[in-house]
Design an enzyme around this catalytic site. Structure first.
Site: not given
Ligand SMILES: Cc1ncc(COP(=O)(O)O)c(C=O)c1O
Length: 380
Positions: A236, A329
């Site tokens: 979806t 990160c």
């Protein structure tokens, strides 16, 4: 004062984007795959968004596939491009984003391709002769080279690289995450087979993105499931994100040159102050050169300093400035930048990537330079 100069990591959402998304969090909640009116209404919003994106990029709506962001779009183009077109060799550079580098390394590890890295010099410029040599030895390669580097800001010429790949019948994918919404992409006239976008880099929502794949280079799906995205991505749809990314791109194109001149002005002003006020300052890659780098990125290299060794980003944060050492990160840990490593960077020096948006001001640049002067003991 708190200053946000980490816009290459992500940007603040534009209020007008939020406004456009709200109805799809509240009254328009139908599943776009449902055939009843609740569903049809939402389906129509998705197709309107696709048409808008295609129109802005001079592409066809059938060439645009919405994804969860730049990373998924890069993975799809690379992995499925290789599989669909029976490609056995790939070329990339050591300074690509991990969304590309780790994906190709994984393909190589699994034995799907052999992988070559094109040489870059100490400024991060791609050696085009080496690229041609690699293509000559390995025609029909998957070539993935970014439009602009997210850490040092270098802009690569898509025309030159793309035409070279075309000459050797390769598949040319370009990671355009850092240029989409900041530069015009005329996709019908660019020699690229696929490009990508992440909505949060241009004041859209996080977790939104899209992939463009040229009509005559169709690829298989990456995610299997329902028939969403014309069978190219099961699941979806992220309707809210799709509405948001299309609105963000529309706003970006509405006044791109205005945004560019404001941001470029800030970058130029920042460079001038830094050169004047911080002895021994240098710039990584081509980020100092306004015509060869993103106007949104300045990668600064500061002289060795005991007080700031390994602590500069932390110290800047303590002084109210959010900047970054390279790509964000996921763990939040500061790991050495693979980009600066590839440039044979001097580790005695501290590097900071400052990245700007249309919401930044001259006062914020003044504030940042003052704080850098304090940290570097420059007598004020
Ligand atoms: C050059 C480049 N490619 C890919 C990505 C990943 O995009 P996303 O965060 O939308 O997955 C980023 C984001 O940092 C990027 O800068």
């Amino acid at each position: 004062m708190r200053v946000y100069l980490d816009n290459a990591a992500t940007t603040a959402m534009d209020d007008r984007v939020v406004e456009a998304m709200i109805p799809y969090m509240k009254e328009h909640y139908g599943n776009p795959s449902s055939v009843h009116s609740h569903g049809r209404q939402v389906r129509s919003a998705i197709e309107k968004a696709r048409k808008k994106v295609a129109e802005l990029l001079n592409a066809s709506p059938a060439e645009i596939f919405f994804t969860s962001g730049g990373t998924e779009a890069d993975n799809t183009a690379i992995v499925c491009g290789i599989e669909t077109h029976g490609i056995t060799h790939a070329i990339t550079s050591p300074i690509e984003h991990h969304a590309v580098l780790h994906t190709l390394e994984e393909c190589a590890k699994k034995g799907k391709v052999s992988l070559s890295l094109v040489e870059v010099n100490s400024q991060g410029e791609i050696n085009l002769d080496h690229l041609q040599e690699l293509l000559k030895q390995n025609p029909k390669s998957m070539v993935s080279l970014m439009h602009a580097n997210n850490e040092i800001g270098n802009i690569n010429d898509l025309n030159t690289m793309g035409n070279l790949v075309k000459e050797y019948e390769g598949f040319f994918h370009s990671d355009t995450v850092q240029t989409m919404g900041h530069y015009v992409h005329d996709l019908k006239n660019l020699p690229v087979d696929s490009v990508v976008a992440g909505g949060h880099k241009f004041h859209g929502p996080k977790g939104s993105g899209f992939l463009y794949v040229r009509k005559d280079k169709k690829i298989h799906p990456f995610i299997y499931g329902g028939a969403q995205e014309r069978n190219m991505r099961g699941g979806t749809e992220n309707v809210i994100g799709i509405v948001g990314i299309a609105k963000a791109l529309e706003l970006a194109y509405e006044d791109m040159s205005g945004h560019q001149s404001h941001i470029e002005g800030l970058k130029k002003y920042f460079i001038g102050l830094l050169k004047n006020d911080i002895p021994g300052i240098e710039f990584n890659g081509l980020s100092e050169h306004l015509d060869k780098s993103l106007y949104t990125v300045l990668n600064v290299s500061l002289p060795p300093s005991e007080e700031n060794r390994g602590m500069l980003l932390f110290n800047l944060d303590l002084h109210g400035i959010s900047a970054s050492g390279g790509s964000a990160c996921s763990s939040g840990a500061t790991v050495g930048s693979h980009v600066l490593r590839a440039l044979n960077h001097d580790y005695e020096r501290e590097s900071v990537r400052f990245s700007f948006s249309r919401f930044n001001t001259k006062e914020e640049i003044d504030f940042t330079v003052e704080k850098l002067k304090e940290l570097y003991g420059v007598v004020v």
